[in-house]
Scaffold this motif. Structure first.
Motif, short mmCIF file in Angstrom:
data_model
loop_
_atom_site.label_atom_id
_atom_site.label_comp_id
_atom_site.label_asym_id
_atom_site.label_seq_id
_atom_site.Cartn_x
_atom_site.Cartn_y
_atom_site.Cartn_z
N LEU A 1 0.78 -1.36 0.50
CA LEU A 1 -0.35 0.00 -0.18
C LEU A 1 0.93 1.41 -0.26
O LEU A 1 0.15 1.87 -0.92
CB LEU A 1 -1.09 -0.33 1.20
CG LEU A 1 -2.04 1.28 1.32
CD1 LEU A 1 -3.11 1.56 -0.03
CD2 LEU A 1 -1.96 1.17 2.95
N TRP A 2 1.90 1.36 0.98
CA TRP A 2 2.69 2.28 0.85
C TRP A 2 3.19 2.67 -0.45
O TRP A 2 3.31 4.03 -1.39
CB TRP A 2 4.34 2.43 2.01
CG TRP A 2 4.66 3.45 2.20
CD1 TRP A 2 5.91 4.02 1.17
CD2 TRP A 2 4.65 3.76 2.85
NE1 TRP A 2 6.36 4.88 1.98
CE2 TRP A 2 5.74 5.25 2.61
CE3 TRP A 2 4.18 4.10 4.38
CZ2 TRP A 2 5.68 6.40 3.52
CZ3 TRP A 2 4.72 5.59 5.19
CH2 TRP A 2 5.16 6.40 4.95
N ILE A 3 4.23 1.86 -1.16
CA ILE A 3 4.66 2.10 -2.27
C ILE A 3 3.90 2.00 -3.45
O ILE A 3 3.58 3.12 -4.25
CB ILE A 3 5.84 0.32 -2.91
CG1 ILE A 3 6.55 -0.13 -2.55
CG2 ILE A 3 5.79 0.74 -4.43
CD1 ILE A 3 7.22 -1.11 -2.64
N ASP A 4 2.25 1.75 -3.43
CA ASP A 4 0.94 1.84 -4.35
C ASP A 4 1.11 3.96 -4.55
O ASP A 4 0.84 4.70 -5.47
CB ASP A 4 0.00 1.38 -4.53
CG ASP A 4 0.64 -0.26 -4.73
OD1 ASP A 4 1.68 -0.20 -5.79
OD2 ASP A 4 -0.34 -0.63 -4.44
N LEU A 5 0.79 3.84 -2.77
CA LEU A 5 0.09 5.30 -2.62
C LEU A 5 1.78 6.29 -3.18
O LEU A 5 0.90 7.49 -4.19
CB LEU A 5 0.00 5.51 -1.10
CG LEU A 5 -0.93 5.26 -0.67
CD1 LEU A 5 -1.10 5.11 0.68
CD2 LEU A 5 -2.33 5.32 -1.54
N ALA A 6 2.97 6.32 -3.40
CA ALA A 6 4.03 6.75 -3.39
C ALA A 6 3.69 6.97 -4.99
O ALA A 6 4.26 7.92 -5.01
CB ALA A 6 5.11 6.31 -3.28
N ILE A 7 3.45 5.80 -5.74
CA ILE A 7 4.03 6.15 -6.81
C ILE A 7 2.69 6.80 -6.99
O ILE A 7 2.86 7.59 -8.85
CB ILE A 7 4.31 4.56 -7.97
CG1 ILE A 7 5.13 3.70 -7.32
CG2 ILE A 7 3.76 4.52 -9.55
CD1 ILE A 7 4.80 2.33 -7.68
N MET A 8 1.10 6.35 -6.94
CA MET A 8 0.17 7.22 -7.58
C MET A 8 0.40 8.97 -7.20
O MET A 8 0.80 9.88 -7.79
CB MET A 8 -0.87 6.78 -7.35
CG MET A 8 -1.37 5.28 -7.75
SD MET A 8 -2.70 4.80 -7.27
CE MET A 8 -3.51 5.84 -8.73
N VAL A 9 0.71 9.32 -5.56
CA VAL A 9 1.13 10.66 -5.36
C VAL A 9 2.00 11.39 -6.64
O VAL A 9 1.28 12.58 -6.91
CB VAL A 9 1.45 10.60 -3.97
CG1 VAL A 9 2.04 11.83 -3.73
CG2 VAL A 9 -0.02 10.67 -2.59
N LYS A 10 2.93 10.62 -6.79
CA LYS A 10 4.50 11.66 -7.24
C LYS A 10 3.26 11.85 -9.11
O LYS A 10 3.34 12.95 -9.53
CB LYS A 10 5.29 10.62 -7.46
CG LYS A 10 6.11 10.87 -6.40
CD LYS A 10 7.46 10.23 -6.51
CE LYS A 10 7.95 9.22 -6.37
NZ LYS A 10 7.05 7.90 -5.03
N ARG A 11 3.18 11.03 -9.56
CA ARG A 11 2.50 10.49 -10.68
C ARG A 11 1.22 11.67 -10.82
O ARG A 11 1.53 12.41 -11.83
CB ARG A 11 2.07 9.26 -11.18
CG ARG A 11 1.44 9.26 -12.85
CD ARG A 11 2.76 9.17 -13.65
NE ARG A 11 2.15 9.27 -15.16
CZ ARG A 11 1.59 10.17 -15.15
NH1 ARG A 11 1.80 11.50 -14.89
NH2 ARG A 11 1.57 10.37 -17.35
N LEU A 12 0.26 12.00 -9.67
CA LEU A 12 -0.84 12.94 -9.91
C LEU A 12 -0.03 14.59 -9.87
O LEU A 12 -0.30 15.19 -10.43
CB LEU A 12 -1.70 12.54 -8.33
CG LEU A 12 -2.10 12.07 -8.47
CD1 LEU A 12 -3.58 11.43 -7.34
CD2 LEU A 12 -3.68 12.03 -10.30
#
Length: 206
Positions: A89-100
């Motif tokens: 969950l942490w990795i998925d959120l980190a990737i998606m936040v930077k993409r947003l």
């Protein structure tokens, strides 16, 4: 590529290439972790009925129906799944936040793309009513659009409020690498000799 920043930090921006590379890396890591976990559980004699890693399991925390005594039947498996789910969950959120951020959007958009649809799916077994139909439609459309926006749409050109353009940084790095290697200096041009090869002289006849 700085994988620590890509996978664990929430600041800055990443482009589409970085997004897909990170997802492939996470997928391969999850497969290795899953195989390792199954091997360990088999070695210690634990019965493995089913075991999966899914970031959406985090929504079971707020669902009282998931708290059953059967969860305590295999505490090591439960602890392993909690740790693996939290890391995923942490990795998925980190990737998606930077993409947003690359799309010049705040991380609060994850509420619409991920949190609200996930909560709806967790409680989807509630009695069907007419007002549930728009929610069901939104729970399908919003994650799909979030995936399209983060995976396929280009970020804002140039710097925005979250940092410089990652595409421009890649182009600048490639340009600097090309300037460091001067092809003209690597090729030595030798003018042809005016004398015949081997030092031979031509004698003219009388």
């Amino acid at each position: 590529m700085d994988w620590t920043r890509y996978l664990f930090r929430f600041d800055g921006r990443i482009g589409r290439a970085g997004f897909w590379c990170s997802l492939i890396f996470v997928l391969c890591s999850m497969i290795l972790l899953l195989l390792l976990s199954l091997s360990v559980m088999s070695a210690v004699g634990s019965e493995v009925k089913s075991f999966n890693l899914n970031a959406e399991d985090v929504f079971k925390i707020v669902d009282p129906a998931t708290y059953r005594w059967s969860l305590l039947d295999n505490v090591p498996v439960l602890l392993l799944k909690v740790v693996a789910t939290a890391l995923t969950l942490w990795i998925d959120l980190a990737i998606m936040v930077k993409r947003l951020h690359d799309r010049d959007k705040s991380a609060w958009w994850l509420l619409a793309y991920f949190v609200l649809p996930g909560l709806f799916k967790q409680f989807a077994e509630l009695p069907d009513t007419y007002w549930m139909l728009p929610l069901a439609l939104a729970s399908m459309v919003l994650p799909l659009w979030g995936f399209i926006e983060t995976g396929f749409l280009r970020g804002t050109k140039g710097p925005n409020r979250f940092g410089p353009d990652p595409a421009a940084e890649v182009a600048s790095a490639s340009s600097r690498a090309g300037q460091d290697w001067d092809q003209g200096r690597e090729i030595e041009i030798v003018p042809p000799s005016a004398s015949p090869p081997g030092g031979m002289h031509v004698k003219r006849g009388a």
